[in-house]
Design an enzyme around this catalytic site. Structure first.
Site, PDB file in Angstrom:
ATOM      1  N   TYR A  72       0.978  -1.330  -0.134  1.00  0.00           N
ATOM      2  CA  TYR A  72      -0.142  -0.054   0.016  1.00  0.00           C
ATOM      3  C   TYR A  72       0.946   1.341   0.091  1.00  0.00           C
ATOM      4  O   TYR A  72       1.792   1.366   0.763  1.00  0.00           O
ATOM      5  CB  TYR A  72      -0.807  -0.077   1.284  1.00  0.00           C
ATOM      6  CG  TYR A  72      -2.278  -0.205   0.998  1.00  0.00           C
ATOM      7  CD1 TYR A  72      -2.896   0.534   0.170  1.00  0.00           C
ATOM      8  CD2 TYR A  72      -3.016  -1.269   1.352  1.00  0.00           C
ATOM      9  CE1 TYR A  72      -4.288   0.424  -0.359  1.00  0.00           C
ATOM     10  CE2 TYR A  72      -4.498  -1.514   0.990  1.00  0.00           C
ATOM     11  CZ  TYR A  72      -5.040  -0.725   0.213  1.00  0.00           C
ATOM     12  OH  TYR A  72      -6.387  -0.717  -0.200  1.00  0.00           O
ATOM     13  N   GLU A  74      -0.512   4.734  -0.387  1.00  0.00           N
ATOM     14  CA  GLU A  74      -1.406   5.879  -0.681  1.00  0.00           C
ATOM     15  C   GLU A  74      -0.565   7.247  -0.200  1.00  0.00           C
ATOM     16  O   GLU A  74       0.196   7.218   0.768  1.00  0.00           O
ATOM     17  CB  GLU A  74      -2.637   6.067   0.217  1.00  0.00           C
ATOM     18  CG  GLU A  74      -3.435   4.969  -0.354  1.00  0.00           C
ATOM     19  CD  GLU A  74      -4.835   4.806   0.679  1.00  0.00           C
ATOM     20  OE1 GLU A  74      -5.302   5.711   1.673  1.00  0.00           O
ATOM     21  OE2 GLU A  74      -5.631   3.964   0.347  1.00  0.00           O
ATOM     22  N   ASP A 249      -6.905  14.639 -23.521  1.00  0.00           N
ATOM     23  CA  ASP A 249      -6.854  13.344 -23.135  1.00  0.00           C
ATOM     24  C   ASP A 249      -6.180  12.774 -24.320  1.00  0.00           C
ATOM     25  O   ASP A 249      -6.703  12.634 -25.453  1.00  0.00           O
ATOM     26  CB  ASP A 249      -8.392  12.846 -23.143  1.00  0.00           C
ATOM     27  CG  ASP A 249      -8.520  11.176 -22.780  1.00  0.00           C
ATOM     28  OD1 ASP A 249      -7.123  10.658 -22.948  1.00  0.00           O
ATOM     29  OD2 ASP A 249      -9.404  10.883 -22.460  1.00  0.00           O
ATOM     30  N   THR A 278      -3.474   7.103 -21.018  1.00  0.00           N
ATOM     31  CA  THR A 278      -3.154   5.661 -20.757  1.00  0.00           C
ATOM     32  C   THR A 278      -1.848   5.378 -21.030  1.00  0.00           C
ATOM     33  O   THR A 278      -1.114   6.107 -21.995  1.00  0.00           O
ATOM     34  CB  THR A 278      -4.313   4.776 -21.217  1.00  0.00           C
ATOM     35  OG1 THR A 278      -4.095   5.026 -22.513  1.00  0.00           O
ATOM     36  CG2 THR A 278      -5.332   4.844 -20.748  1.00  0.00           C
ATOM     37  N   ARG A 287      -1.096  -1.809 -18.569  1.00  0.00           N
ATOM     38  CA  ARG A 287      -2.516  -1.193 -18.515  1.00  0.00           C
ATOM     39  C   ARG A 287      -2.396  -0.292 -17.357  1.00  0.00           C
ATOM     40  O   ARG A 287      -2.562  -0.643 -16.257  1.00  0.00           O
ATOM     41  CB  ARG A 287      -3.306  -2.351 -18.266  1.00  0.00           C
ATOM     42  CG  ARG A 287      -5.118  -2.022 -18.428  1.00  0.00           C
ATOM     43  CD  ARG A 287      -5.814  -3.383 -18.649  1.00  0.00           C
ATOM     44  NE  ARG A 287      -5.415  -3.770 -19.724  1.00  0.00           N
ATOM     45  CZ  ARG A 287      -5.924  -3.182 -21.016  1.00  0.00           C
ATOM     46  NH1 ARG A 287      -6.918  -2.209 -20.971  1.00  0.00           N
ATOM     47  NH2 ARG A 287      -5.584  -3.695 -22.291  1.00  0.00           N
TER      48      ARG A 287
END
Ligand code: DSN
Length: 486
Positions: A72, A74, A249, A278, A287
């Site tokens: 983790y 964050e 985008d 992306t 991905r």
């Protein structure tokens, strides 16, 4: 054969790594190992023409299968809500550094899990920067916890009612660019711009007029199915004229920006306040998503996790670092140029066989074929092509009479097959095969005998014939050559 980072320079090592990994997986759930083997076989034996797909290198793929998945993290580099993030800091910093250098960006945020996550994070960043900050300042408070309930109510109202202007879905925009059923169409007061009905191209004068009337806080540029380049300098001019933040985008064409095929006015990075993307489409990485921004927007973008996003996928950030490093090579520039050249070859192949293309051609990696002249919907065409081993996806055309589900278009993209080394002649052959399939497909009927938008009949023998010809092309350009699973 053109550049192909999906070629396997260490084929023996890669073969052994995957063979052993699959054995380990099979010992727990053999059906997963089996499906994984089958996926490789299927990808190897079909013509992958989905414009948003590619083949990442073994180095990128292998990087995703590690213990970084278990961590983790964050927060941001050096400012985490969890302990023991020193190695995540290393890979996140590396990925961001590569992204900044690759795109010449002031700031890079590599945590978004997908393109939609990147767009949502960017929207919230723009709202935080343009709405919340000034609002708190006006209210004379630093922290929103200090707001009275009445003021908090007003701020929430302001947040949810800003104006966004984006490209409509059927003109080639994305769901997240203000499409009404999408959250972006609901959280914003939205309007959409389309394309010129005659040319299919963005009409910048019409867009400027609409922006002047609507006065959006956010102008969104970029596309998922528009087969042409965009002038981002002009987009910025329009944004500036109406006081909008320009968000681009570039998920689809990030590889063409990284590979320097899109430069000057066609490169969004020098012109936009925020660029979202992306990493797995033309950029050929894992991905995932990422955001580039000016320094001005960076502190708001950094609030993405945990305010909008769940914990960053550290294993994917590590793979982004590897992919961005690959994209910083001259070989990637050659690849990107080939992607664009091949799209032209595909388009010319279609046009020489009397097919109808939206905008009459392409100058990026997308070709959008209007299948109405074959008497088919996009859905029927997509299914018939799939039967013949040609993997595409149906797509709306501007003002599509069949709507967004059945559609009237088929979208093609060249990034994946270019990675396999396909060139002009192969893409011309692909056009021939596609036209052959569609010309030999009839629309079907439903159970009641009425015309159907979904059922179809492909002429007998057609699927086998096309698969046979495709196999010859695919055998000449193998996917992951030398990779053999034991
Ligand atoms: N799914 C991507 C595409 O196919 O273009 C965009 O969301």
């Amino acid at each position: 054969m053109s550049d192909n980072s999906a070629q396997t320079p260490n084929a023996d090592l890669v073969s052994s790594a995957y063979s052993q990994a699959l054995e380990v997986i099979a010992a727990v759930e053999p059906r997963v190992a089996e499906a994984t083997r089958k996926e490789l076989a299927d990808q190897r034996s079909s013509l992958k023409l989905i414009a948003s797909e590619n083949y990442a290198s073994p180095a990128v793929l292998l990087t995703m299968g590690t213990w970084f998945s278990d961590k983790y993290a964050e927060g941001t580099v050096g400012h985490r809500f969890y302990a023991a993030c020193q190695n995540v800091d290393t890979i996140e910093s590396l990925a961001a550094e590569h992204a900044r250098e690759l795109f010449g960006a002031e700031y890079a945020y590599v945590q978004p899990h997908s393109g939609i996550d990147a767009n949502l994070t960017a929207y919230w960043a723009i709202l935080a920067h343009r709405v919340e900050g000034p609002w708190l300042k006006n209210a004379g408070v630093k922290n929103m916890n200090d707001l009275s309930d009445a003021d908090w109510e007003k701020l929430r109202h302001e947040f949810g009612n800003q104006r966004l202007l984006g490209m409509s879905l059927d003109a080639g925009g994305h769901l997240t660019h203000g499409f009404r059923p999408n959250i972006s169409g609901k959280m914003f007061h939205q309007q959409q711009y389309g394309t010129n009905p005659e040319t299919g191209l963005i009409d910048y004068d019409a867009l400027r007029a609409k922006a002047k009337e609507f006065k959006p806080l956010i102008l969104v540029a970029g596309y998922s199915a528009y087969p042409r380049r965009v002038n981002f300098a002009k987009m910025r001019e329009i944004a500036d004229e109406v006081g909008a933040t320009l968000m681009v985008d570039m998920a689809h064409f990030a590889g063409l920006v990284a590979g320097k095929v899109f430069q000057g006015d066609e490169d969004p990075v020098p012109h936009a306040h925020i660029v979202t993307s992306t990493s797995h489409k033309s950029l050929r990485g894992p991905r995932g998503g990422f955001i580039l921004s000016t320094e001005e927007y960076a502190p708001s973008v950094d609030r993405g996790c945990p305010m909008v996003l769940g914990g960053p996928l550290s294993h994917v950030m590590a793979a982004k670092a590897v992919a961005f490093a690959e994209a910083r090579t001259p070989a990637f520039q050659t690849y990107s140029q080939n992607v664009a050249d091949n799209a032209k070859s595909l388009a010319e192949g279609f046009l020489s066989r009397d097919a109808k293309l939206v905008t009459g051609g392409t100058d990026n990696h997308i070709v959008l074929l209007d299948v109405a002249k074959y008497g088919l919907t996009g859905r029927q065409a997509e299914s018939a092509l799939l039967d013949a081993g040609v993997v595409t996806n149906r797509n709306s055309v501007p003002n599509d009479p069949n709507g967004a589900w059945y559609t009237t278009g088929i979208r093609f993209g060249t990034p994946a097959l270019t990675t396999r080394g396909f060139g002009h002649d192969e893409f011309d052959k692909v056009a021939e095969l596609v036209v052959d399939v569609l010309s030999n497909t009839e629309a079907g009927v439903n159970k009641a005998g009425a015309p159907s938008k979904a059922t179809y009949k492909l002429a007998d023998g057609m699927a086998d014939k096309v698969r046979g010809i495709s196999a010859e092309l695919l055998d000449k350009h193998p996917l992951y050559p030398g990779l053999e699973l034991s």
